[in-house]
Scaffold this motif. Sequence first.
Motif, short mmCIF file in Angstrom:
data_model
loop_
_atom_site.label_atom_id
_atom_site.label_comp_id
_atom_site.label_asym_id
_atom_site.label_seq_id
_atom_site.Cartn_x
_atom_site.Cartn_y
_atom_site.Cartn_z
N VAL A 22 -7.76 -4.65 2.49
CA VAL A 22 -6.83 -3.99 1.69
C VAL A 22 -5.92 -4.62 0.98
O VAL A 22 -5.56 -4.01 -0.33
N VAL A 23 -4.78 -4.72 1.83
CA VAL A 23 -3.67 -5.43 1.31
C VAL A 23 -3.72 -6.26 -0.02
O VAL A 23 -3.20 -6.28 -0.71
N SER A 24 -5.18 -7.23 0.29
CA SER A 24 -5.58 -8.42 -0.80
C SER A 24 -5.92 -7.36 -1.91
O SER A 24 -4.85 -7.61 -3.00
N ALA A 25 -6.51 -6.48 -1.54
CA ALA A 25 -7.72 -6.13 -2.75
C ALA A 25 -6.20 -4.98 -3.45
O ALA A 25 -7.20 -5.50 -5.11
N ALA A 62 1.39 0.86 6.79
CA ALA A 62 1.29 0.83 5.70
C ALA A 62 2.75 1.44 5.51
O ALA A 62 3.25 0.21 4.64
N ALA A 63 3.56 1.96 6.51
CA ALA A 63 4.97 2.52 5.87
C ALA A 63 5.59 0.60 6.55
O ALA A 63 6.83 0.70 6.75
N GLU A 108 4.21 0.32 -5.10
CA GLU A 108 3.20 0.81 -4.24
C GLU A 108 1.58 1.06 -5.15
O GLU A 108 1.63 1.62 -6.61
N ILE A 109 0.55 0.75 -4.39
CA ILE A 109 -0.01 0.60 -5.19
C ILE A 109 -2.08 1.46 -3.87
O ILE A 109 -1.53 1.52 -3.24
N PRO A 125 0.75 -1.43 -0.12
CA PRO A 125 -0.10 -0.15 0.30
C PRO A 125 0.56 1.60 0.06
O PRO A 125 1.93 1.72 1.09
N ALA A 126 0.38 2.14 -0.69
CA ALA A 126 1.25 3.51 -0.58
C ALA A 126 0.50 4.13 0.36
O ALA A 126 -0.98 4.10 0.64
#
Length: 367
Positions: free
Chosen positions: A351-354, A297-298, A319-320, A290-291
Amino acid sequence: MMQWREGVVVREVSAWPGAVEYAVRLGSETDPGEEVRALAYTAMVGRPEPGDRVVLNASALLKGLGTGGLAFIVAMPDRLPVDAPESDGHIVKARYTPQQQMFLAVDEQDSPHHHVLRDAESIDGMPVVVADLHSALPAIITGVRIVRPDARIAYVMTDGGALPLAFSRAVAGLKEAGWVTETITVGQAFGGDHEAVSLHSGLLAARHVVGADVTVVVQGPGNVGTGTPWGYSGVAVADALHAADVLGGTCIAALRVSGADPRPRHRGISHHSTTAYGKALLSPAIVPVPAGGGELAALVRTQAAKLAERSRADLDIVEIGTEGVLEALRQSPVKLSTMGRGLEEDLAAFVVSAIAGVCAAQRISER
């Protein structure tokens, strides 16, 4: 070890394609016991009715397991189900067990698609997303649809978890909503729109028979883990990426991430992902992260960078953006749940799967 019980069907609780859940009273009509949940696969045992006597495999129920922790109807001893229609297929799955099934596989000689798969050598750069938990499937597909709602999406179910595809209510719901174009069950897994002998054949069928733009490869429900680095069924994601790479696919490794799991080894990037992608994987893969801001996320980006440094494979950390992802996940036609936690309880997992699905959709090539 199997633990057998007998019971009498009380009522039908719910049904979806290929499966029916019942309330069954253990014991007999003259000596009734407790009422339990029991599942029947209709292609295997027919469709019991209230009052029918049934024989149950109660092992998982008595062990109190999570996924699959219910009884399974093995047979109705007082009447047999109607024979299935004749088929030319001769590929046996759940082989050499009392409930082995015989199917027409998409890649066998009698299949109308045999000539296509006989000559196919590549999946032509098709994006292939792999994940180690079945619960990631709806989120990945949601991500694809954010970018390409018109995409043809194939689901290839491997045999690391449940063997019958009918066990998955998520797949039934995704199919009903039109979010999954067709399903392919490979190895010992069965019950898809197409059967395939191997994962390689399944991927080729996804591209050349289904016409998929994106394929998602995930085991069925019921991940097996032992608390050891290598003793979990999800390690097979590395093999799935190897197959996709050999066949010329665009390989996308979905990370298993949690912001809510109480076990430190699963916070941020799970140790299962670091083992599979850092130690077992030998071929190149894209790893979406994740961006944007946010402590978790970090953390995931930092962990992913370290994973890439240690991995034996060439991992491309990409990064998405997550804009609109949460809103899209809330519109899922099926319930989102992972390790007993829903979307709002563990946002990061979904969210990370998406974003792995978003990444795949961005790499669909026009044909």
